[in-house]
Design an enzyme around this catalytic site. Structure first.
Site, mmCIF file in Angstrom:
data_model
loop_
_atom_site.group_PDB
_atom_site.id
_atom_site.type_symbol
_atom_site.label_atom_id
_atom_site.label_comp_id
_atom_site.label_asym_id
_atom_site.label_seq_id
_atom_site.Cartn_x
_atom_site.Cartn_y
_atom_site.Cartn_z
ATOM 1 C CB CYS A 110 -0.967 -0.041 1.176
ATOM 2 S SG CYS A 110 -2.374 1.080 1.018
ATOM 3 C CG HIS A 196 -3.729 -3.983 3.125
ATOM 4 N ND1 HIS A 196 -2.767 -3.434 3.938
ATOM 5 C CD2 HIS A 196 -4.404 -2.939 2.591
ATOM 6 C CE1 HIS A 196 -2.852 -2.113 3.905
ATOM 7 N NE2 HIS A 196 -3.838 -1.790 3.098
ATOM 8 C CD GLU A 198 -1.400 -6.464 5.434
ATOM 9 O OE1 GLU A 198 -1.619 -5.277 5.729
ATOM 10 O OE2 GLU A 198 -0.999 -6.834 4.313
#
Length: 698
Positions: A110, A196, A198
């Protein structure tokens, strides 16, 4: 060090170092550790956890760490997190540009991708397209980063800035419509992703990390965590020493696991467990908490403190026009601000606990406060315990100014502060707690107080009318093609061709009414907190839930000042909402919400739905529908919102879809049962994912 200023990167180049990058790398010790540089992401600690799950050790460092330091410690790779700032702004975060010249593989996430791109001569601009939620992107499986993955990937995107021109020697390896979603410089092993990887909403995020860590960075993957239960016990012993621990138990899994750890670490005779009934509990909640915890051998005192909380106020530091001041609140029963409510309740918990200690005739210096604080609590509160530069989304009751002062005095023990919800549940099972307690749905410490949207005036700013108009063009997109308007151009710019085709088809087949509500709720967009409007959708037809949910995902992309979308049950709403029913934490408001909450939980439990969802906030909002403006009827009723929510770590998640996650029969039963409660205008269903909406409305 470097900052991007006025289109220029001011930096110290490689020649300032006495040794070339290649030689520095050869002569430095090589470890298997990955440096995680923190740019203020809400998900920074989630990145840390995901990498450790793959048996690679990480170390969380500030973004402005020097390249020399990274080389000296022999890191294997660098991961740069997301963050709330813009890389092109005057207050962009400092960084050392030489981190890209020391031969280490880099993955920018990001903000990290945008920093990487702008450093190498690319450009980043504020986009007309805002993406907040789960989207399908197209990736290049030929890239080492996406090796083994299919071309279409579902990922979490949450950003308003986008890559405009790609940096020199970089190529695009993923797109979201016309937006750049990932870039790479294969030769230098530099990679950036706008999404993202994660979080759970990026379905193959672990595979992407696996590719970066093992295929690209050649990490050995030989790091294993020591027994985390034993780590917690050792931490407790070191922190508590010869003192006693006062643990505030709510009945939820976090505080129950915290209490169980304390019992194991220092013995039951040194653990004082207290449940404080703050007057904002669910129906019969405190009695149920006491009963369930005593079943597992946890003796506790129950303090009935409702009146104390209603009349409490507090003070905390804040900055107004650049000047530090100390803000003194009104009594809680008269407070409208959600942040003030959280501060008051959190501080009052501590004060009530302190009074309880004094009544036991124990020296406060011989007691340490124990809390079941989790990592997401600290991240959303922008606690320095989690990140030095994260933005505050909401202040959690266990991370108020008073609690932070106690931390500075080493008077708080929080053994779960590096854990997420699913990890706490696993630990609870290891400790022998029953599944009924471990799998219990979370319930916020402030209780129903933050599920009553309090207001004394409507929330209508200069953009209210324009947003109402834009919403009508969205839901009436097919018929609106016959009357050209600037709104149509705006919608087209914000959506891909396939999304425009969906909107044309869906709006042609269904008659939908859009209503902008004059209230605001908290959200998280682009790693920042947002207080934005709620958009309501209604229809005279049976709701086409899949289509409604897809529409709910598109609206925040088009209307950047909307962060939550709800379905309004009943017939199509005909009249605009221009005012609100003044609402505080009154007995009437709380008893109405308590009854609705009990109905929802009873129906979901009766139909065996509780294990299909992660949490179900029930919210009272000060909105009275179905009043003609011509009749000038006052706003006297309120409405209820149901939010069945699905998540593992509660950092991200999706709303449960009727007909898919829970049956439409159950949904309709909840609607009809709540409508019978006195004073209720309508029942609404929250269709918002996280992001852009948080799990709770406040």
């Amino acid at each position: 060090m470097s900052t991007y200023q006025n289109g220029q990167i001011e930096s110290n180049d490689d020649e300032l170092h006495p040794m070339p990058a290649e030689k520095r790398m050869k002569e430095s010790p090589i470890s298997s550790k990955v440096a995680l540089l923190d740019a203020g992401a809400q998900y920074g600690k989630v990145i840390d956890r995901r990498i450790r799950d793959l048996q690679v050790e990480t170390e969380l460092l500030p973004l402005d760490v020097t390249a020399t330091s990274l080389v000296g410690k022999g890191y294997r790779a660098i991961v740069i997190s997301g963050g709330p700032n813009s890389v092109y702004s005057a207050d962009a975060l400092n960084y050392d540009p030489d981190i890209f010249n020391i031969g280490l593989p880099v993955l920018g996430i990001c903000y990290g991708m945008q920093l990487l791109n702008i450093h190498f001569g690319g450009s980043v601009t504020k986009s007309t397209i805002r993406e907040d939620g789960q989207f399908t992107i197209h990736v290049d499986p030929g890239s080492a980063l996406f090796s083994g993955l299919s071309e279409r990937q579902n990922v979490l995107l949450t950003h308003g800035d986008s890559v405009d021109q790609v940096g020199k020697f970089f190529k695009v390896i993923a797109t979201s419509g016309d937006t750049v979603a990932a870039i790479e410089n294969e030769e230098k092993q530099l990679y950036g992703v706008q999404f993202h990887p994660e979080v759970d909403l990026t379905e193959n995020g672990s595979d992407i990390f696996r590719n970066f860590l093992f295929k690209i960075a050649k990490c050995p993957g030989n790091f294993t965590l020591d027994n985390r239960q034993q780590q917690c016990i050792e931490y407790i012993k070191e922190k508590v020493r010869d003192k006693k621990a006062l643990v505030l138990v709510s009945g939820g899994v976090d505080s129950a696991v915290c209490a169980a750890l304390l019992n194991k670490a220092i013995g039951r005779d040194r653990v004082i467990a207290v449940h404080i009934d703050n007057g904002f509990m669910r129906k019969n909640e405190s009695d149920n908490v006491e009963r369930s915890l005593r079943k597992v051998g946890l003796e506790l005192d129950v303090l009935r403190s409702a009146h104390r909380f209603y009349s409490s106020h507090t003070s905390y530091p804040m900055v107004i026009d650049g000047i530090p001041v100390r803000h003194i609140t009104d009594p809680l029963v008269n407070v409208y601000s959600p942040e003030e409510k959280r501060h008051i309740i959190g501080d009052t918990f501590v004060r009530v606990a302190n009074e309880y200690i004094r009544n036991l005739d124990i020296n406060p210096k011989d007691i340490i406060l124990a809390q079941g604080t989790l990592r997401p609590d600290l991240i959303e509160s922008a606690s320095k315990e989690a990140s030095s530069v994260a933005d505050t989304i909401k202040t959690h009751h266990n991370d108020t100014h008073l609690v932070r002062q106690l931390r500075l005095q080493s008077s708080v023990v929080e053994p779960l502060q590096d854990f997420h919800k699913d990890e706490v549940r696993a630990l609870g099972i290891d400790l022998g707690l029953p599944p009924s307690l471990v799998n219990r749905h979370p319930f916020p410490g402030p209780g129903l107080a933050i599920r009553v949207i309090c207001a004394d005036e409507r929330y209508i700013t200069n953009d209210f009318g324009e947003t109402c108009s834009l919403l009508q063009y969205i839901v009436d997109y097919a018929r609106a093609q016959q009357r050209p308007h600037a709104h149509l151009n705006h919608i087209s710019r914000c959506l891909t061709l396939s999304e425009q085709e969906f909107l044309l088809t869906f709006s042609a087949e269904h008659r939908i009414s859009a209503t902008l509500l004059p209230i605001k709720t908290v959200g998280v967009q682009g790693d920042r907190r947002s207080y934005s409007y709620v958009a309501g959708l209604s229809t005279d037809e049976a709701p086409a839930w899949e289509g409604f949910f897809r529409l709910a995902k598109l609206i925040p992309r088009i209307c950047h000042n909307v962060n939550r979308i709800v379905y309004i049950s009943g017939p199509a709403v005909l009249h605009p909402i221009q005012d609100i029913t003044p609402t505080t934490l009154s007995n009437i408001a709380l008893s109405t919400l308590r009854e609705a909450d009990a109905i929802v939980n009873s129906i979901l439990d009766e139909h065996d739905c509780m294990n299909k969802i992660s949490q179900v906030p029930v919210v009272l909002i000060p909105i009275h529908f179905d009043r003609s403006t011509a009749a000038k009827l006052p706003s006297t009723r309120r409405s209820i919102v149901i939010r069945p929510f699905i998540s593992n770590d509660f950092m991200t998640g999706i709303a449960a879809i009727p007909g898919k996650h829970i049956s439409e029969e159950v949904t309709n039963k909840m609607f009809k049962s709540i409508e019978k409660i006195s004073g209720i205008s309508r029942v609404l269903y929250d269709m918002t994912s996280k992001p852009p909406g948080t799990t709770e409305w406040e």
